[in-house]
Design a protein around this motif. Structure first.
Motif, mmCIF file in Angstrom:
data_model
loop_
_atom_site.group_PDB
_atom_site.id
_atom_site.type_symbol
_atom_site.label_atom_id
_atom_site.label_comp_id
_atom_site.label_asym_id
_atom_site.label_seq_id
_atom_site.Cartn_x
_atom_site.Cartn_y
_atom_site.Cartn_z
ATOM 1 N N CYS A 1 25.098 -7.454 2.289
ATOM 2 C CA CYS A 1 25.279 -6.509 3.394
ATOM 3 C C CYS A 1 24.024 -5.672 3.631
ATOM 4 O O CYS A 1 23.376 -5.231 2.695
ATOM 5 C CB CYS A 1 26.445 -5.577 3.066
ATOM 6 S SG CYS A 1 27.957 -6.472 2.676
ATOM 7 N N ARG A 2 23.742 -5.438 4.913
ATOM 8 C CA ARG A 2 22.598 -4.612 5.298
ATOM 9 C C ARG A 2 23.088 -3.268 5.830
ATOM 10 O O ARG A 2 24.232 -3.128 6.257
ATOM 11 C CB ARG A 2 21.783 -5.323 6.380
ATOM 12 C CG ARG A 2 21.223 -6.669 5.952
ATOM 13 C CD ARG A 2 20.369 -7.292 7.053
ATOM 14 N NE ARG A 2 21.100 -7.539 8.273
ATOM 15 C CZ ARG A 2 21.738 -8.670 8.562
ATOM 16 N NH1 ARG A 2 21.735 -9.668 7.688
ATOM 17 N NH2 ARG A 2 22.385 -8.812 9.701
ATOM 18 N N ALA A 3 22.175 -2.317 5.856
ATOM 19 C CA ALA A 3 22.538 -0.973 6.299
ATOM 20 C C ALA A 3 22.931 -0.943 7.772
ATOM 21 O O ALA A 3 23.632 -0.032 8.214
ATOM 22 C CB ALA A 3 21.377 -0.009 6.054
ATOM 23 N N ARG B 1 17.348 4.518 -0.778
ATOM 24 C CA ARG B 1 18.510 3.686 -0.451
ATOM 25 C C ARG B 1 18.138 2.216 -0.567
ATOM 26 O O ARG B 1 17.047 1.811 -0.217
ATOM 27 C CB ARG B 1 18.975 3.994 0.962
ATOM 28 C CG ARG B 1 19.344 5.444 1.124
ATOM 29 C CD ARG B 1 20.787 5.632 1.545
ATOM 30 N NE ARG B 1 21.153 7.015 1.332
ATOM 31 C CZ ARG B 1 22.049 7.425 0.451
ATOM 32 N NH1 ARG B 1 22.720 6.541 -0.268
ATOM 33 N NH2 ARG B 1 22.320 8.682 0.303
ATOM 34 N N LYS B 2 19.095 1.434 -1.036
ATOM 35 C CA LYS B 2 18.871 -0.010 -1.112
ATOM 36 C C LYS B 2 18.840 -0.608 0.288
ATOM 37 O O LYS B 2 19.435 -0.064 1.212
ATOM 38 C CB LYS B 2 19.991 -0.667 -1.919
ATOM 39 C CG LYS B 2 19.990 -0.264 -3.377
ATOM 40 C CD LYS B 2 21.165 -0.867 -4.113
ATOM 41 C CE LYS B 2 21.222 -0.333 -5.533
ATOM 42 N NZ LYS B 2 22.476 -0.680 -6.208
ATOM 43 N N HIS C 1 28.963 4.303 0.087
ATOM 44 C CA HIS C 1 28.204 4.956 -0.989
ATOM 45 C C HIS C 1 26.720 4.598 -0.918
ATOM 46 O O HIS C 1 25.853 5.475 -0.974
ATOM 47 C CB HIS C 1 28.799 4.545 -2.339
ATOM 48 C CG HIS C 1 27.902 4.789 -3.511
ATOM 49 N ND1 HIS C 1 27.562 6.047 -3.939
ATOM 50 C CD2 HIS C 1 27.254 3.924 -4.341
ATOM 51 C CE1 HIS C 1 26.746 5.949 -4.991
ATOM 52 N NE2 HIS C 1 26.539 4.674 -5.242
ATOM 53 N N GLU C 2 26.427 3.324 -0.790
ATOM 54 C CA GLU C 2 25.030 2.881 -0.862
ATOM 55 C C GLU C 2 24.229 3.254 0.390
ATOM 56 O O GLU C 2 23.059 3.591 0.298
ATOM 57 C CB GLU C 2 24.964 1.356 -1.054
ATOM 58 C CG GLU C 2 25.506 0.878 -2.397
ATOM 59 C CD GLU C 2 24.536 1.133 -3.550
ATOM 60 O OE1 GLU C 2 23.433 1.679 -3.314
ATOM 61 O OE2 GLU C 2 24.896 0.793 -4.693
ATOM 62 N N PHE C 3 24.872 3.101 1.540
ATOM 63 C CA PHE C 3 24.129 3.289 2.795
ATOM 64 C C PHE C 3 24.382 4.658 3.428
ATOM 65 O O PHE C 3 23.877 4.938 4.505
ATOM 66 C CB PHE C 3 24.498 2.183 3.797
ATOM 67 C CG PHE C 3 24.110 0.796 3.336
ATOM 68 C CD1 PHE C 3 22.895 0.563 2.698
ATOM 69 C CD2 PHE C 3 24.953 -0.286 3.560
ATOM 70 C CE1 PHE C 3 22.530 -0.712 2.286
ATOM 71 C CE2 PHE C 3 24.592 -1.574 3.150
ATOM 72 C CZ PHE C 3 23.385 -1.783 2.512
ATOM 73 N N ASP C 4 25.197 5.477 2.762
ATOM 74 C CA ASP C 4 25.488 6.815 3.275
ATOM 75 C C ASP C 4 26.080 6.770 4.680
ATOM 76 O O ASP C 4 25.718 7.575 5.546
ATOM 77 C CB ASP C 4 24.205 7.676 3.248
ATOM 78 C CG ASP C 4 24.522 9.172 3.336
ATOM 79 O OD1 ASP C 4 25.639 9.553 2.938
ATOM 80 O OD2 ASP C 4 23.671 9.936 3.815
ATOM 81 N N TRP C 5 26.949 5.798 4.921
ATOM 82 C CA TRP C 5 27.613 5.724 6.218
ATOM 83 C C TRP C 5 28.553 6.922 6.357
ATOM 84 O O TRP C 5 29.194 7.343 5.396
ATOM 85 C CB TRP C 5 28.398 4.420 6.350
ATOM 86 C CG TRP C 5 27.510 3.220 6.505
ATOM 87 C CD1 TRP C 5 26.172 3.215 6.777
ATOM 88 C CD2 TRP C 5 27.913 1.850 6.390
ATOM 89 N NE1 TRP C 5 25.712 1.915 6.841
ATOM 90 C CE2 TRP C 5 26.750 1.061 6.612
ATOM 91 C CE3 TRP C 5 29.121 1.203 6.131
ATOM 92 C CZ2 TRP C 5 26.782 -0.333 6.574
ATOM 93 C CZ3 TRP C 5 29.154 -0.184 6.105
ATOM 94 C CH2 TRP C 5 28.006 -0.944 6.323
#
Lengths: 595, 272
Positions: free
Chosen positions: A241-243, A7-8, A188-192
């Motif tokens: 943005c951060r996770a 993950r980014k 999508h990016e952080f799998d929230w």
């Protein structure tokens, strides 16, 4: 599936368009900067859907933001090379046609980018069911319109995230909440997950801040002189943005504008209603304790958004025609210019009413006269009654377009039959145009089937909440007495101790007012009450004024109901969206305590 | 399968230490999990292209080299029967190896290359690890040069092993072909940090955050000096240094750095 191996840690979202017609510089500037991972473009205002629906009715290949394919074609090589993904609501009422147009351009360029569409927001197939369900307008209680032009649900971010999960490079939606364009990529990016409410709220806030383009980077800020030298080269906003949900608002290096706590705060309060219960399809947001920190030049850190479960309904917007409107302006000058303009307006209305009656037409449904230049927007607080040059605006509303031909014909003759100096008819006779109204209502989410690329999208299950509590605002209605104003040694205009921004939500206006220093907050609390604002803007507000506390930003949001003459294109006002209301209120007199 | 799939080239942002400003990092991920991220000509050429593009882009500040999944970082040459573009299939009339081209490219690269050692680093894969500027590894991985087990000995990667490893350990690796456990990576000075797998990315981010907040100019000049001096004798190296000092001091970033220090503010790098 093209899930990333890891993950980014940081995802950068730039917004290159705040509305259809925004500067073409935006997307190019952001992509050229090399400083974004996602480009989002917001093209859809409330009323745009009805215009797009009309376009589609004439040509099945239209009904989307036709600028987009050209924008994509120009940027495609860079999008491909840098791996930047594009998410936009440019699909309008016809995402399929928008996708086809984009794919044709990409094919001609021999660039391979996967275009996905989110559909299901279009409720036109369900309007008969809606009408028979006796659904009511959220604010007015009116019945569902007989012949809607468009009907759309505001979808959330999860379908966008699903399209990205499936490998989309470009995601086209129809109507969705503007903030979903940013929240979708973050999910999508952080799998929230669907019940990560604080995170969904934080991601929505990031979207809310950037969705209006340069409004987040110093555009339309109260302290305009600080930015004026940069207006010709304004930077567009980027949310890093951060996770954990925190994000930094910034803009590309070398561009103009101003990203400071004040300019970001002004955009956060924009059009928000109750900051403790900002309802979105994916989450109920509480932004009251958001904290802003300047952490570098043109870098503001934002954290502290909270969230709770969403409700079981989508907000929907339906548009329909309610007769016709016609409006015109003329320039009038000289001594007594204001009185002359008022007399001309009265004469035109009297004359056209008589002619309409003679022709067998009914009276106007509504008329609206504004003497611009005489501070019409300040009502009884105008200080420009002695000005020598004004623009007279007259707007009228009628069920019959033919009746408005009378108004159009009789609008220019005063140039020879009434006062001297009338001029400014370069546009010719005003003509009638359809008056489009907005009907907002709530529709059960189960009645809105969503598809991603034609496949049914099942929204993740969450436990909905019935009615978020929100905060308890201070209220003032027309029957409340105007507050007694004690004489004071010194008064200052509100702008000296506060700043703010206003906007609309249908027929309601929002005015966010933030103290320049925390120590000014008690003055605002004591003097800028809901009743005081109701009295100051009495010429506009037919409903009530609600004052919501905003402790994190040292201020308040004022919600003014029935304050925009119908709002959007239904309003006959020169400022139908309340863009000027904050500026009007900034002259409100504040009594300063003795030192 | 296109080369895009064999190796993923992906720009990612990382927050700089200090003010958290975002900077681009190119991730080169060998994406052949089923073949333990082994190398063939297409894989190596895509890696080279990624490094060249990152240098040309002007806005990428560092490169991360890693492998897909958690089994292998890189298993070296693909030795499968009928492997496409096999490493040892050399045309004697053109005795150039693309592996050497990759090393030359890494040698000339003006950006820091950091190995994210997510899994086993074997043979050529271990050589690539040695050729990177810095490395962060998961503490459960294994490494080794297994060439001796198949009748060969590390050849193309030997120059990098010689520059990095203590000679006794190098000889042990090359002669025995033994596979070693991760802790020795740290003991022998092959990686900067060894961390539990769950902390691999956060440690990498931490390291990157301390790379991308530095002047790109200084990093560029520094890498050039490192690679140049490494093969000079002492006298040549000192001569090189004294010639480079005024060059370095006259760059925009050096002047900005000194000015910001005197004015007690954060520097803003132009990369010039």
């Amino acid at each position: 599936m093209s899930q990333p191996a890891t993950r980014k840690s940081l995802v950068r979202i730039g917004c290159g368009a705040g509305f259809w017609g925004d500067s073409a510089e935006g997307p190019k500037q952001l992509v050229d900067s090399g400083a974004i991972d996602y480009l989002i473009l917001d093209y859809l205002a409330e009323i745009t859907m009805s215009l797009l629906a009309r376009a589609r009715a004439k040509d099945a290949a239209l009904g989307y933001a036709t600028d987009l394919p050209g924008v994509v074609a120009r940027l495609a090589p860079q999008l491909k090379a840098q791996g930047i993904k594009l998410v936009t609501n440019a699909g309008g009422v016809n995402p399929q046609a928008c996708k086809a147009a984009i794919e044709a351009r990409l094919q001609a360029l021999n660039i391979d980018l996967k275009v996905s569409i989110v559909t299901g927001d279009d409720l036109m197939p369900q309007v008969d069911a809606l009408r028979s369900s006796d659904v009511r307008e959220m604010f007015s209680g009116d019945a569902f319109p007989a012949q809607p032009w468009s009907a759309n649900a505001y979808l959330g971010a999860f379908p966008i995230a699903a399209a990205l999960d499936a490998g989309a490079d470009i995601v086209l939606t129809g109507r969705c909440v503007d903030s979903a364009l940013a929240l979708g990529p973050l999910i999508h990016e952080f799998d929230w997950k669907a019940d990560d409410y604080d995170l969904l709220s934080a991601g929505s806030l990031a979207g809310h801040v950037v969705e209006c383009g340069a409004q987040a980077t110093g555009g339309v800020s109260t302290d305009w002189r600080e930015v004026a030298d940069d207006w010709d080269r304004m930077g567009f906003p980027i949310a890093e943005c951060r996770a954990d949900g925190g994000f930094v608002v910034t803009k590309p290096a070398g561009t103009g504008g101003r990203v400071v706590v004040d300019t970001v705060a002004e955009q956060i309060v924009y059009e928000i209603g109750d900051p403790a219960a900002y309802l979105l399809p994916d989450v109920t947001c509480d932004f009251t304790n958001v904290q802003l920190t300047q952490i570098g030049p043109d870098r503001v850190d934002v954290r502290g958004a909270r969230g709770s479960a969403p409700t079981a309904q989508y907000k929907t917007s339906t548009t329909y025609q309610d007769g016709f409107r016609c409006s015109g302006t003329m320039l009038i000058g000289g001594v007594d210019a204001v009185a002359k303009a008022e007399a001309v307006a009265a004469a035109i209305l009297k004359r056209t009413r008589r002619l309409m009656t003679e022709a067998g037409f009914a009276d106007y449904r509504r008329t609206d006269v504004e003497v611009l230049g005489a501070e019409a927007n300040w009502g009884a607080n105008s200080r420009a009654r002695g000005t020598r040059e004004v623009l007279l605006k007259i707007a009228v509303h009628h069920d019959n377009a033919k009746a408005l031909d009378v108004f159009g014909r009789e609008f220019i003759p005063p140039a020879t039959s009434m006062v001297q100096s009338i001029t400014g008819f370069s546009g010719g006779r005003p003509s009638a145009t359809p008056l489009v109204r907005l009907f907002s209502c709530l529709v059960d989410k189960t009645l809105v089937p969503i598809e991603v690329d034609g496949r049914r999208f099942e929204a993740p299950a969450v436990r909905y909440q019935a009615a978020p509590a929100g905060s308890t605002p201070q209220r003032a209605t027309a029957t409340d007495a105007a507050p007694a104003v004690a004489p004071a040694a010194a008064t200052v205009p509100l702008i000296q101790i506060a700043y703010g921004r206003s906007g609309d939500k249908g027929d309601s206006a929002n005015i966010g007012v933030l103290a320049r220093k925390p120590e000014y907050l008690p003055l605002l609390r004591e003097q800028l009450t809901a009743a005081a604002v109701r009295a100051y803007l009495a010429h506009f507000v037919d409903g009530e004024v609600l004052r919501y506390d905003w402790p994190g930003l040292n201020g308040f949001n004022f919600l003014l109901t029935q304050a925009l003459g119908g709002g959007g294109t239904a309003s006959l006002r020169y400022d139908p969206q309340g863009k000027m209301l904050a500026q009007v209120l900034m002259d409100f007199p504040i009594r300063m305590p003795a030192r | 399968m296109s080369d895009q799939d064999l190796v993923k080239l992906e720009r990612r942002a990382v927050a700089a230490a200090g003010d958290g400003a975002a900077a681009n990092v190119l991730w080169i991920t060998i994406n052949r999990e089923e073949r333990r991220n082994s190398l063939n000509e297409q894989v190596v050429r895509t890696m080279i292209r990624g490094i060249e593009q990152a240098m040309a882009s002007g806005d990428v500040r560092a490169i991360v080299l890693t492998g897909a999944g958690d089994k292998a970082f890189c298993a070296g040459a693909d030795l499968a029967k009928n492997a496409q573009g096999a490493v040892f299939a050399v045309d004697y009339s053109q005795p150039r190896s693309y592996i050497v081209e990759l090393f030359n490219c890494m040698e000339a690269c003006t950006l820091p290359i950091i190995a994210r050692v997510n899994g086993a680093a074997m043979a050529g894969g271990f050589g690539i690890l040695c050729a990177c500027d810095m490395a962060v590894a998961a503490d459960d991985i294994r490494f080794g040069t297994t060439e001796p087990k198949i009748g060969m000995t590390p050849m193309m990667i030997l120059p990098y092993m010689q520059r990095l490893l203590p000679p006794r350990q190098l000889q042990e690796m090359c002669i025995t072909g033994e596979v070693f456990a991760a802790p020795l990576l740290l003991e022998w000075g092959i990686v900067n940090y060894l961390v539990p797998r769950s902390e691999l990315d956060s440690k990498l981010d931490w390291l990157l955050s301390r790379v991308v907040d530095k002047s790109p100019t200084a990093l560029r000049i520094g890498k050039q000096a490192f690679h140049s001096m490494r093969d000079m004798n002492l006298r040549q190296a000192l001569e090189y240094a004294q010639v480079m000092i005024p060059v370095m001091a006259s760059t925009e970033d050096a002047r900005e750095g000194m000015a910001s220090f005197q004015q007690k503010r954060s520097p803003v790098w132009t990369g010039r």
